[in-house]
Structure formats: C-alpha cells, structure tokens
Motif scaffolding. Sequence first.
Motif, PDB file in Angstrom:
ATOM      1  N   LYS A 349      29.943  40.572  41.515  1.00  0.00           N
ATOM      2  CA  LYS A 349      28.728  40.601  42.329  1.00  0.00           C
ATOM      3  C   LYS A 349      27.999  41.930  42.163  1.00  0.00           C
ATOM      4  O   LYS A 349      26.764  41.980  42.088  1.00  0.00           O
ATOM      5  N   GLU A 350      28.760  43.020  42.056  1.00  0.00           N
ATOM      6  CA  GLU A 350      28.144  44.340  41.871  1.00  0.00           C
ATOM      7  C   GLU A 350      27.404  44.420  40.543  1.00  0.00           C
ATOM      8  O   GLU A 350      26.290  44.955  40.462  1.00  0.00           O
ATOM      9  N   LEU A 351      28.003  43.877  39.480  1.00  0.00           N
ATOM     10  CA  LEU A 351      27.342  43.906  38.179  1.00  0.00           C
ATOM     11  C   LEU A 351      26.097  43.036  38.167  1.00  0.00           C
ATOM     12  O   LEU A 351      25.077  43.392  37.551  1.00  0.00           O
ATOM     13  N   ASN A 352      26.152  41.898  38.842  1.00  0.00           N
ATOM     14  CA  ASN A 352      24.976  41.024  38.885  1.00  0.00           C
ATOM     15  C   ASN A 352      23.843  41.631  39.692  1.00  0.00           C
ATOM     16  O   ASN A 352      22.659  41.411  39.394  1.00  0.00           O
ATOM     17  N   ASP A 353      24.184  42.397  40.729  1.00  0.00           N
ATOM     18  CA  ASP A 353      23.166  43.000  41.585  1.00  0.00           C
ATOM     19  C   ASP A 353      22.682  44.348  41.071  1.00  0.00           C
ATOM     20  O   ASP A 353      21.777  44.946  41.656  1.00  0.00           O
ATOM     21  N   LEU A 412      23.819  48.195  25.396  1.00  0.00           N
ATOM     22  CA  LEU A 412      23.997  47.129  26.373  1.00  0.00           C
ATOM     23  C   LEU A 412      24.558  47.680  27.681  1.00  0.00           C
ATOM     24  O   LEU A 412      25.489  48.493  27.681  1.00  0.00           O
ATOM     25  N   GLU A 413      23.982  47.198  28.786  1.00  0.00           N
ATOM     26  CA  GLU A 413      24.508  47.538  30.099  1.00  0.00           C
ATOM     27  C   GLU A 413      25.703  46.622  30.421  1.00  0.00           C
ATOM     28  O   GLU A 413      25.847  45.544  29.816  1.00  0.00           O
ATOM     29  N   PRO A 414      26.583  47.023  31.351  1.00  0.00           N
ATOM     30  CA  PRO A 414      27.705  46.144  31.714  1.00  0.00           C
ATOM     31  C   PRO A 414      27.268  44.758  32.162  1.00  0.00           C
ATOM     32  O   PRO A 414      27.930  43.764  31.820  1.00  0.00           O
ATOM     33  N   ILE A 466      33.620  46.597  32.328  1.00  0.00           N
ATOM     34  CA  ILE A 466      33.697  45.222  32.833  1.00  0.00           C
ATOM     35  C   ILE A 466      35.110  44.655  32.761  1.00  0.00           C
ATOM     36  O   ILE A 466      35.304  43.448  32.914  1.00  0.00           O
ATOM     37  N   LYS A 467      36.120  45.509  32.516  1.00  0.00           N
ATOM     38  CA  LYS A 467      37.475  44.996  32.328  1.00  0.00           C
ATOM     39  C   LYS A 467      38.036  44.334  33.587  1.00  0.00           C
ATOM     40  O   LYS A 467      38.951  43.519  33.496  1.00  0.00           O
ATOM     41  N   GLN A 468      37.492  44.658  34.775  1.00  0.00           N
ATOM     42  CA  GLN A 468      37.956  44.015  35.995  1.00  0.00           C
ATOM     43  C   GLN A 468      37.481  42.566  36.103  1.00  0.00           C
ATOM     44  O   GLN A 468      38.024  41.798  36.884  1.00  0.00           O
ATOM     45  N   VAL A 469      36.467  42.211  35.313  1.00  0.00           N
ATOM     46  CA  VAL A 469      35.907  40.859  35.373  1.00  0.00           C
ATOM     47  C   VAL A 469      36.258  40.061  34.126  1.00  0.00           C
ATOM     48  O   VAL A 469      36.759  38.936  34.214  1.00  0.00           O
ATOM     49  N   VAL A 470      35.991  40.618  32.961  1.00  0.00           N
ATOM     50  CA  VAL A 470      36.209  39.922  31.693  1.00  0.00           C
ATOM     51  C   VAL A 470      37.589  40.296  31.159  1.00  0.00           C
ATOM     52  O   VAL A 470      37.971  41.475  31.176  1.00  0.00           O
ATOM     53  N   ASN A 471      38.316  39.312  30.680  1.00  0.00           N
ATOM     54  CA  ASN A 471      39.673  39.535  30.192  1.00  0.00           C
ATOM     55  C   ASN A 471      39.689  39.989  28.735  1.00  0.00           C
ATOM     56  O   ASN A 471      40.368  39.409  27.885  1.00  0.00           O
TER      57      ASN A 471
END
Length: 1040
Positions: A349-353, A412-414, A466-471
Amino acid sequence: MQQSWMNRGVDEPRATLQTLETVFQLINISLDFWQAERFCLVQFSTLATMGRHGDENGTMKLLKEAGLDKPVWVRDPGRLTGSLPARSKQYMSLPTLTFPWESQEGFARLDLRFPPLAAVSVCVRVQWDLRHNQVSTVFSYAAPVFTNEFQLRGRVDGAGRILLALIVHGQHRPYKASFPNDGGWHQLCVTWRRRDGYWAIYVDGERRDTGSGEDTPRDIHGEGIFIIGQDQDSFGGDFTEPFVGNVTDLRIWDTVLGERQVLELHGCSQLTPDPLFPWSMSNMTRHPDVRLIPVQLHCPSLYRQTKANNCQALETSASGQLPLYKSVPCTDTLPFICTTSTERFAKKKELNDMHSGKPSSFMQQLMQLSNSTLTQVTEGLVPVEPQRLTWGQVSGLLNVSRQALEESPADLEPSDMLHLVQFLARVAEVPTHANESHDAAALTRHFVTVADRIISQENAPTWHAIKQVVNGPMAVVESIDRMVTNLQPLIMAESDTILIQSDNIKLAVQQKSLADDTTGSEFCGLDFDNDTGLDCISVPTQDMQTLHDIGFQKVTLMNTWYGSLRPLFQTQSNVTLFPAVSDGTQKYLRTVLGSSVISSTVLGDGQPLSMAVRFQLQHRPESLPGTAYDPACAFWDFSLTPEAGGGWSTEGCQVISTRKSSTSCYCNHTTNFALLLQVYEVQRSPEDQTGLQVLTLIGCGVSLCGLILTFILFVAVGVPKSDRNTVHKNLIVALGTAELLLMCSDSASPHQEACLVVTAGLHLFFMASFTWMLVEGLLLWSKVVAVNMNEDRRMRLYYLIGWGVPVAIVTVTLTVSFDKYKADNYCWLNVQTDIIWAFVGPRTFCSGGQCSGTMPGCHGDSVKRSTACKDAHTKFLFPNTCIGPHLGCDPASSDLVTGSGPYLAVWSSGAPVLSLGLPVHCTQCIPGPVYLSSVRCYNSEVRNAIRRIKEKRKALSFTNCSQPISFLPSQRTTTASWTHSVPAPSSPETSDTSAPGSTSCGSLVIKNESFRKESFVSFSLKPATDNQVVQLTAFKPSGC
C-alpha cells in the motif's frame, strides 16, 4: 476451453479482513484450483492454508462477515503446488541393466533367499534388441532339486512380434501372448498360484494369455537361484538362450496380482502389498558384460491422474465455529481467499501511494505514449480486479512499456518495478486461441525486452526496496517461462525456430519432428565476460530417441539464459544451502548464487515433459581475498516455500566435474538451473598451502630418516632379543610405513584407485602404530602385574593385537562402506560420513589402554630405579661385594636408567597424533628423531650394547698398539692364555705397587695371539690388608 480468470467479471469481487499478523482478501469469483492459486501469486499473496489455525479462524470470520455460504479453495501444505503437478512426474527414472548384443554371457543374479512359494507374481519392463532374433530368456528360477521351476522366455516370429511363453515346474506353456517388436519399452507381468494352477501373462497392463489346472499341486521350491537374462540348464550354471536388450523395474511378489493391480503398476503407481524383491541394485550381482545405465520411462497415466486429482476446500459448519474440509476435484470452480502478511500488505500500500499525487517519470512517459489508454495510472498497468484482457491490448501495453523504458531518463522507482512485475505475471496468464491473429514473435520480443530492463544489474537497489512485497527476480523468470509455454503454439505456427537476444536474456524456441531428427539439442548463453567459456545446457540424444520410441511425434525445446540475476540475489534471503563438512582448514561463511541462470523446458506434442539434462555454467564468484568456494548444482523450486516464491534445491542434481572456472552438472528434470557457491574463509592462502605441503615432505622425510636410523641401531649394535625390543621394531615399521604413504598421498590423490590404496594403507599403518603403542603399555603391565605369563603366549597375543586388530578394522570398514570410504579431494578417510570413527574410535581406545598399562609400569619403573640407586650406592661403599646376584639381578646388565618403555610410550603416542593432520606440516618431523633419541638415551639394552662395542674396540686398539715396560714371560706354552709369575724387581710398575710388608704378590699376564706374536698384557695382583681391592697396573702405550 475453460475461461481464464483474466476473462471473468465479478459483482462483488473483494472483501478484506485484517488481523495483527495476516490480511485476508475474499475473491468472490469462481475459478478452478490452479487459476485461483495463480491469481493469489500474482497479487503477491497465497491461498489460505489448510490446518493453519490463524488461517482457519480468519477465513471463517471473513466468510461469515461476507455472508458467503459456499466452500472456498484452501492450499494443502503437503501437496505440491503448480499449474500441473504432473509436469515433473511424466517420467520415472530407473537404473537399467543393459545386456549387450556382442556378448552371450551376460546375466544378473538376485541376492535373495527364496522361501517356498504357493503363489508368485513377477513384473518387469523390457526393451528387446531388434538385432536379436533367437529364443531369449527374460528370467529363470532354478531350485536345487529342479532347474526349470519358473521361467519366462520369448522369441521373434515372422510377423515382427515377440511371442511369450511361461514355464512352471518344467511344463512349457504355448507361445501365445505377444507384443510388437518395435524396439520400445514394454511391461511384462506373469502370475501363478498353486491352489488351482492359475497362471496369466500380462503385456502393458493387459492380459494376453491365461490358463489353469495344468500344474502339479506343489509349491515352487525355495532356496533357489533367480537369474535375469539367461536360462539355467543346471542349478546356477550352464547358461543358454541369453536375452539381448534392456531390463529394468523387475519386482517379485509372493501373491497373485489382479488385473487392476497390474494396470496400476503399468501406470507407474505403487502397489499396497510390498514386493518380496523390489528393484534394487544393492541386492544383485552382475556379470562384467552387463552395464548399468539410468533410463527415464514414460508414465502416460500420470498426466491424466494428476489433473483429475482432488484438492481441498473449506466451508463453515452449521454452528459456524468449526472448519470443515472436503475433497473437491481440482477442476471445479470455487471462490477463494488470498492471504498475505500485514507487513507485506502495508508495504504494498505504501508503494502504491508513493506517487498518488505525482506519477513517476516512467509512468508519465507511459501515459504520453499510450494516449490515455491507461485510464487509471495509479492502479498500474493492469487494473487490480480481474477483467477481460485481450492479446491486442497486451501487445499495445507491452509496446508502450518498452518505449517508455527506453525513453525514460530516470531510473525505475520501486512502485514502477512493482507494477511492471505484476504486469508481466498477468500477461503470462492471458489465454491463447488458434483463431487469434497477431504477431506472436513480436509479442515475445517485447515481453523479453521489458523483462530484460527489469532484471538489469543497475536495478539492484530497487529490487532491495521491494523485497518485502516481491519474492525476488525469479518471479520474472517464472513469467517468461509461462508466457513462452502459453505462446509456443502461435510462435511455432509462424516458424520452427525463434531466437531472441537482449543484454541480459537469450531465448531460443525450436520445434522438430522426431521422425526426421532424434539428435540431442544444445543451447548456449551469451559470452558474458569475453574471457571465459559459455554457459550451455543440452538434452541427450538417447532421451530424444526414447521419446520417439514411445510414440511422440514433435518436440518443442524452449531454453532461456539469464546473465544478470546474480547481483539481484545478493540481497535475497532464499539462497540457502547446508554447508558441506570442512576438513577444518576452512570456515563456512554463506551460500550465494555463483553463476548465470539457465533453463530448459520440453514439450512433447504440446504436453509438458520432464527430461534429464546436462549443463555447464561458468563460475562468477565474488572476488574477495582469503575466501574459497565449493560449487553445488541447484534448481529453483517454485513449490518450495510458496510464501517466499520458492527456493533453491539440489534434489535430483549432481556435480559431474568441476574445473577452475566452470562446473558441469546432471539433473534428472527440466527447469531453471544455476550454481550455488558455498563460500568459505580460507585459513591459509594457496601459497601457504604449497609451502606447508613442502614442509610436510621435509618433516616426513626427517621423521622417516630418524625411524630408519632407529631400526638400524636396533639391528646393527647386536641388541639382545627381548619382548620390548620386538615391540619397538614393529612400532617403527608401522609408523615409518605410514609416513612413507603420507608423503605419497598428494601424488596419488588425482588417481582414484591409487588414492584408495593409499587411504587404506594410511588407515592400516596408523592404526597399527597405535595398537603397538597399546602393546607397549600391556608389556609394562605384564612386567609388573602378570609376571608369570608365558613369554611365547604373550608375544602371540601381542602380534594379534598389533597387526591383527588393524587389519580387521580396515577390512570390515572397506567391506561395509566401500563407496563412502575415501574422501573426495584427498587420500584419507571420508570425514563427511561416520567412516572417520573407524579411526578415531580405536585410536581413542588405544590411547586409554596405553595410559592404563603405562601407569603400573611407571610405578614399577620408579621402584626399580630407586632400588638400583640403592644398589649402586652400596656398590660404591662396598666395591668388593656383589649384592645384585644375591637379589637375583645380573650386575653385567644392571640398568640404573631404565624406563625407556614409559618415556617412549609418551613420546610415541604424542608425536604421531601431530602427524595426522592433512597436510601434517613440519610437526611430522617429531616422531622419528624423538624415537631415535629416546631409544638412544633411555633404552638400557641399546646403551649396554653400544658400551660393549666401545670397550671391545678400545681393548683391540690397546692390545695392538701398547708395549709394556716390563713383564715376565709366561712359563707355559704359547697356547696358554693365562700365567702367574713373580715380576722382576726392576719393574718400576710392580715395585711401585708393592708394599714392604706384602706377604704375597702375583701378576696376571694376558697373551694376545690374535694380532701380534709375543704380545702380552700383564696385571699385578696383590692382596690388600684392609679392603679387598682389585688393583690394576696400567701400561703405557707406545707406537700408536
């Protein structure tokens, strides 16, 4: 064709429940299990897990709040995940016996003791050699009282078929059951029972011949011999009618198998009754002409079985408190719940916002190029909810994404990376239709170009963000694999070959007809560093021929190479591997991805197949000083820890060879492969290692010289034979031989056979060194405690312990664990297994026994030294008396400094322990010199022998060179050696020693006839008045 979730619409698509640890999202659309699982993975989440208490409570609460009374899909943690679990199970890999056409003597014997059999079933898979047209025996069982007890044989008829016949109790059934002689694999099963004489022959799961009531009512005799590939004309011999071809998967049951069981066995299923003999090479003896090869057999029923398997669904009970699980066909459609951790949900949610107010540079460029195609930029390239997405839309989105990546000035941004990864995963799931018209090759190139930019090395910091979201980057690799597999029918419709290259990715898709070409394939990556070899992967020709033999017409080979993933994995936590056991010279630090990633996917007639592959990858380690690495062949298993996106596994992969810059591997399946490097901190550099090896040779040489000189000292000085000296000689031989082998171990290490011999020799002679040290302690114990033991009996016991015990230990160890006996990289016992205890255990016992035996010896030794000192003091005060003989001692061999045994035991036990390191360095020079100095200084027998030699030489020198001033010639004949006479008064020597009051005086004249004529030595003898003192008159040498 079933619709994809990309093409579904929903009325109330989503409801959310958040707890302290987990966020639950209800997707109220009906998909089959595989589609539901893929949808959750694309959303960076997983299906709710069966049996997990937190997931059960959250799922039931969310279903209750949403008012949904339907069951929902849940993930069974004990079940493999993936779109089709049969993908890696199409083949069954089995060890196979090859009976060559050139030899007529090949056979294999089962090492099994057979009981009497009232019923029996034998199933085997065979591949007949097309060149052999004689009668062949598949197997024969002979008993001591009857040779043709049970036998299956076959022959080729004129119509190109193999006819089978069964022999039971010597009665030959007719040749009726048959199968085509096509060179392919066929399963044969035969059954028999005594009760009614029933028998049957099955071919490929179907009964081809049967009968009953034609047999004698008795069991098949036990204690027989079962031979594969030969007919026994006598019990276990006189072989005739050999089989030519391949045999595998032979199993024996002591019961009759039914038709259903035979059919299941043909489909590679496991039967409930355990076989009397399972297919195992460990219970079999092979003729040298029979080779053992690995073969993968096709199991056609597995693909259908797994797709029809059931999956688990959860529904609430009537009370709404307890979860109820039920088994539902995986192809049914149900709603589902995706779960994710609270931290991951918050980070996403933080990355999307992050750019909700102002889009990133990439998204702005994308908006301009798309001409408002993307209505909601903040939702990413594809809307969050499933909706219809066509390949035309996908083609446009891929094209504008490629252009935006090329033209965007900023990195590229996260959030951009997150949207692109999710976009590629969505695109890979878009279904294809044969009537669709679009450029599949162009779509593939755009897809690869976007993926190449995402996994480039400069984006490593973004991946870390982004390692907390993408594996990890393997999510992109999986999207490429699925996209190519999905598009391959359209790609191959345009051309049989497509090759796509970018900076970090190389993709090749090739389709060929097996009727025209059954050669293997090889695919190589790009020249990454311009100074090393290429990364390559190949499918063997033999496996391609096997596909043709079992009926496949076309094969599609899809290979991909990724050259930039290694830096992206340095920040990931799923690169883990248990460290190999080190020899103590290295300290394990970590495991990292140490090569490029290369993949292979094989489709046979459009069906995913798993085949054995060989690949060679170049090492790309970190250049850190003071470190070394050990490569391991691995593949990425997406079903391993699905929450983390998978992980590296080494199952089914093994190292073939390792060079300085590359490693060759073999894996029994197709997927994504790489090398994992186990990094170690080297305690010494290669230069130090070379220097220490030189010191080892010097140290061993010095020690060996010392031991040789010690042995020569025992032999040359004429030491009297005794138990102690015999023990010392055997200890010197054992220790010297061990050190000589140790010096040769480095030269023998490249040669496996020679290294094995050296290892066994080191094990034997070092063990013998310790057992002879134990004998030393037992000898001291027997001298003090068991003084009445017979000497011959004692020495036989000592030889049995000193040499017999080591030989027995080495023989048993080699027999039990021959394959695991030697280490891989040096000539010594394997420390990675329990084999090392075959040395450490006996060595510890010998040391303990030596100390136990030495303590009484040391105590007795101290008493002996104390008594000897008292005797010496008495002799000094009373030189004319001999107390020793009255006490039972021999004055000529009295030893004031005894105890060489305890001292030698201490030195001998300490020094060889220092010599057992590999390499042993300069500490190896200790045993020889220590032993030499110990024997020389502390062994009384050696000292006495040396003293006697010195006195003998002194006496000989004295008699040859001395001229006495005066002497009286002997009145005896020249043959007499001793005379007594009165010396002349003119002799100054005699006059000086004669007292006026002497009552009697005599002289002893010694005539030496060995060197010079008339050469005498005279000593004067006279009694003393006070003390009985022997007085010697010295002669002055002359002429020397």
